[in-house]
Design an enzyme around this catalytic site. Structure first.
Site, PDB file in Angstrom:
ATOM      1  N   TYR A 149       0.821  -1.226   0.000  1.00  0.00           N
ATOM      2  CA  TYR A 149       0.000   0.000   0.000  1.00  0.00           C
ATOM      3  C   TYR A 149       0.855   1.275   0.000  1.00  0.00           C
ATOM      4  O   TYR A 149       0.618   2.198  -0.777  1.00  0.00           O
ATOM      5  CB  TYR A 149      -0.914  -0.046   1.228  1.00  0.00           C
ATOM      6  CG  TYR A 149      -1.819   1.133   1.411  1.00  0.00           C
ATOM      7  CD1 TYR A 149      -2.956   1.307   0.622  1.00  0.00           C
ATOM      8  CD2 TYR A 149      -1.560   2.085   2.402  1.00  0.00           C
ATOM      9  CE1 TYR A 149      -3.801   2.393   0.811  1.00  0.00           C
ATOM     10  CE2 TYR A 149      -2.398   3.166   2.606  1.00  0.00           C
ATOM     11  CZ  TYR A 149      -3.516   3.323   1.806  1.00  0.00           C
ATOM     12  OH  TYR A 149      -4.355   4.398   1.997  1.00  0.00           O
ATOM     13  N   LYS A 192     -11.095   0.522  10.046  1.00  0.00           N
ATOM     14  CA  LYS A 192      -9.902   0.954  10.780  1.00  0.00           C
ATOM     15  C   LYS A 192     -10.235   1.040  12.264  1.00  0.00           C
ATOM     16  O   LYS A 192     -11.400   0.936  12.662  1.00  0.00           O
ATOM     17  CB  LYS A 192      -9.451   2.302  10.246  1.00  0.00           C
ATOM     18  CG  LYS A 192      -9.007   2.202   8.804  1.00  0.00           C
ATOM     19  CD  LYS A 192      -8.476   3.504   8.315  1.00  0.00           C
ATOM     20  CE  LYS A 192      -7.415   3.242   7.263  1.00  0.00           C
ATOM     21  NZ  LYS A 192      -6.448   4.312   7.183  1.00  0.00           N
ATOM     22  N   LYS A 200     -17.152  -2.758  18.273  1.00  0.00           N
ATOM     23  CA  LYS A 200     -16.975  -3.808  19.288  1.00  0.00           C
ATOM     24  C   LYS A 200     -17.613  -3.390  20.616  1.00  0.00           C
ATOM     25  O   LYS A 200     -18.240  -4.212  21.294  1.00  0.00           O
ATOM     26  CB  LYS A 200     -15.483  -4.096  19.497  1.00  0.00           C
ATOM     27  CG  LYS A 200     -14.832  -4.813  18.310  1.00  0.00           C
ATOM     28  CD  LYS A 200     -13.330  -4.987  18.558  1.00  0.00           C
ATOM     29  CE  LYS A 200     -12.608  -5.519  17.343  1.00  0.00           C
ATOM     30  NZ  LYS A 200     -11.151  -5.633  17.562  1.00  0.00           N
TER      31      LYS A 200
HETATM   32  P1  NAD Z   1     -12.894   3.682   0.716  1.00  0.00           P
HETATM   33  O1  NAD Z   1     -12.458   2.272   0.544  1.00  0.00           O
HETATM   34  O2  NAD Z   1     -14.101   3.943   1.555  1.00  0.00           O
HETATM   35  O3  NAD Z   1     -13.101   4.387  -0.697  1.00  0.00           O
HETATM   36  C1  NAD Z   1     -12.346   4.075  -1.828  1.00  0.00           C
HETATM   37  C2  NAD Z   1     -13.314   3.853  -2.976  1.00  0.00           C
HETATM   38  O4  NAD Z   1     -12.558   3.595  -4.159  1.00  0.00           O
HETATM   39  C3  NAD Z   1     -14.232   2.628  -2.763  1.00  0.00           C
HETATM   40  O5  NAD Z   1     -15.594   3.005  -2.818  1.00  0.00           O
HETATM   41  C4  NAD Z   1     -13.866   1.703  -3.910  1.00  0.00           C
HETATM   42  O6  NAD Z   1     -14.970   0.977  -4.436  1.00  0.00           O
HETATM   43  C5  NAD Z   1     -13.298   2.679  -4.924  1.00  0.00           C
HETATM   44  N1  NAD Z   1     -12.446   1.989  -5.901  1.00  0.00           N
HETATM   45  C6  NAD Z   1     -11.486   1.068  -5.651  1.00  0.00           C
HETATM   46  N2  NAD Z   1     -10.967   0.636  -6.807  1.00  0.00           N
HETATM   47  C7  NAD Z   1     -11.606   1.307  -7.802  1.00  0.00           C
HETATM   48  C8  NAD Z   1     -11.513   1.280  -9.216  1.00  0.00           C
HETATM   49  N3  NAD Z   1     -10.664   0.452  -9.854  1.00  0.00           N
HETATM   50  N4  NAD Z   1     -12.326   2.105  -9.939  1.00  0.00           N
HETATM   51  C9  NAD Z   1     -13.206   2.932  -9.310  1.00  0.00           C
HETATM   52  N5  NAD Z   1     -13.341   2.979  -7.965  1.00  0.00           N
HETATM   53  C10 NAD Z   1     -12.537   2.179  -7.224  1.00  0.00           C
HETATM   54  O7  NAD Z   1     -11.622   4.465   1.314  1.00  0.00           O
HETATM   55  P2  NAD Z   1     -11.520   5.928   1.943  1.00  0.00           P
HETATM   56  O8  NAD Z   1     -11.242   5.755   3.381  1.00  0.00           O
HETATM   57  O9  NAD Z   1     -12.645   6.773   1.493  1.00  0.00           O
HETATM   58  O10 NAD Z   1     -10.163   6.430   1.251  1.00  0.00           O
HETATM   59  C11 NAD Z   1     -10.149   7.315   0.122  1.00  0.00           C
HETATM   60  C12 NAD Z   1      -8.701   7.568  -0.289  1.00  0.00           C
HETATM   61  O11 NAD Z   1      -7.961   8.112   0.807  1.00  0.00           O
HETATM   62  C13 NAD Z   1      -7.950   6.297  -0.714  1.00  0.00           C
HETATM   63  O12 NAD Z   1      -7.066   6.622  -1.756  1.00  0.00           O
HETATM   64  C14 NAD Z   1      -7.147   5.955   0.520  1.00  0.00           C
HETATM   65  O13 NAD Z   1      -5.992   5.214   0.201  1.00  0.00           O
HETATM   66  C15 NAD Z   1      -6.805   7.337   1.058  1.00  0.00           C
HETATM   67  N6  NAD Z   1      -6.496   7.315   2.498  1.00  0.00           N
HETATM   68  C16 NAD Z   1      -7.492   7.051   3.387  1.00  0.00           C
HETATM   69  C17 NAD Z   1      -7.193   7.022   4.750  1.00  0.00           C
HETATM   70  C18 NAD Z   1      -8.244   6.735   5.783  1.00  0.00           C
HETATM   71  O14 NAD Z   1      -7.930   6.742   6.974  1.00  0.00           O
HETATM   72  N7  NAD Z   1      -9.494   6.490   5.409  1.00  0.00           N
HETATM   73  C19 NAD Z   1      -5.867   7.273   5.184  1.00  0.00           C
HETATM   74  C20 NAD Z   1      -4.889   7.525   4.233  1.00  0.00           C
HETATM   75  C21 NAD Z   1      -5.215   7.569   2.892  1.00  0.00           C
END
Ligand code: NAD
Length: 323
Positions: A149, A192, A200
């Site tokens: 990742y 997370k 929980k």
């Molecule tokens: P999430 O999993 O809720 O949302 C990500 C979305 O991307 C999902 O709905 C998924 O279906 C979609 N997706 C995945 N592959 C795809 C594809 N090939 N085509 C189209 N859509 C696709 O995650 P989130 O928590 O909303 O995170 C959003 C972004 O922020 C991500 O890039 C994640 O890596 C980054 N991020 C999140 C956190 C956190 O704490 N939530 C921390 C660091 C970085």
């Protein structure tokens, strides 16, 4: 009203769903794109162009950015430590999304492009103590990020940088630190720590069995950013002149045990804690150094963990109760 379209890739996800709501409130024309069908999105907004497309495919990316002036890339295969430690190839395949979206965005002549990177880009050796020194942006190098990742995020950050330098695409990159809040994952394996602990404790309260499994010894430390701060910061960074990746996270450091204390207090009960020492734990300690964001934006995330967790707990409680 804005004429051009603003695209939110990953609009069906947790952060994407909140960002779409915010952009609609601003009066923007929004296109939300996700691999999942809208019936499975966390939030569906009726006055938005909602599309189901697999953005690992270049053709899908061309369709997604057609007529767009701004693109937010929040689409990725991701989850909590339990997911990313066991699905490294899936996490790395998200490189196709960012690369193809950049290529399509460049061809379509988009004005601005945002990439959601992560604190997982930081070198593990700088995160070995729970008594952490907060991570500064420069600590990402020399590179030794989270396997899978984190490498994908670091590579995609650099792809954004070189699209800016070589092709003149205006790219902005934020390194999110643990985001939590309503309308996000709280079960199923991708959740997370904040949502998992809320779930929980709620389940323990409802079942009367007041025991909780905690991953690791509970002394690992983190900071957690409430979703409204994440959305505000994302908008500010997108509109800014900041060309380097920048931390977007809370600097309120807590141990996982302190996080459990907060949730217990909200629930009004004390739990017996079972520490699972073999469960995925991630790095020992991690915090966000916010010197740069304060300098550039005169702003940093400010919602307290207690306040944010209280709202998140209520939402998860309502969701579980409604099942
Ligand atoms: P999430 O999993 O809720 O949302 C990500 C979305 O991307 C999902 O709905 C998924 O279906 C979609 N997706 C995945 N592959 C795809 C594809 N090939 N085509 C189209 N859509 C696709 O995650 P989130 O928590 O909303 O995170 C959003 C972004 O922020 C991500 O890039 C994640 O890596 C980054 N991020 C999140 C956190 C956190 O704490 N939530 C921390 C660091 C970085």
């Amino acid at each position: 009203m804005y004429d051009d379209v603003t695209v939110v890739a990953g609009g069906g996800g947790f952060i994407g769903g909140h960002l779409v709501a915010h952009l609609v409130d601003e009066g923007r024309r929004v296109r939300a794109v996700d691999r999942k069908p809208p019936t499975e999105w966390y939030q569906v907004h009726s006055d938005v162009d909602n599309r189901s497309l697999d953005l690992q495919q270049i053709e899908a990316c061309h369709e997604a950015v057609n007529g767009a002036s701004e693109v937010y890339n929040l689409a990725a295969d991701m989850g909590g430590m339990g997911f990313i430690e066991n699905n490294k190839a899936l996490c790395m395949l998200s490189v196709l999304i960012n690369t193809n979206l950049l290529l399509a965005g460049r061809e379509a002549g988009v004005d601005r492009y945002f990439f959601s990177s992560s604190a997982c880009v930081y070198a593990a050796e700088k995160q070995v103590s729970s008594d952490v020194t907060a991570l500064r942006e420069e600590d990402a190098y020399p590179a030794m990020p989270e396997d899978g990742y984190g490498w994908e995020k670091l590579f995609s950050e650099r792809m954004c940088r070189h699209f800016l330098e070589d092709f003149g695409v205006t790219t902005r990159v934020a390194r999110y630190h643990n985001v939590y809040g309503e309308h996000g994952t709280y079960d199923g394996g991708r959740e997370k720590a904040p949502a998992a602990i809320c779930r929980k404790v709620i389940q323990a309260k409802l079942s009367g069995n007041h025991e909780i499994d905690v991953w690791g010894d509970g002394e690992q430390t983190r900071s957690f950013m409430y979703i409204s701060d994440c959305i505000e910061g994302t908008s500010k960074i997108m509109a800014s002149d900041i060309t380097e990746p920048i931390n977007l996270g809370s600097s309120e450091l807590v141990s996982i045990n302190q996080l459990v204390d907060i949730v217990e207090e909200i629930a009004g009960l004390r739990m017996k804690r079972n520490y699972l020492l073999d469960a995925p734990r991630g790095v020992r300690g991690r915090n966000s150094d916010n010197t740069l964001i304060r300098k550039y934006l005169d702003w940093e995330p400010s919602v307290s963990l207690k306040e944010g967790i209280e709202r998140t707990y209520r939402w998860i409680h309502d969701e579980i109760s409604a099942k």
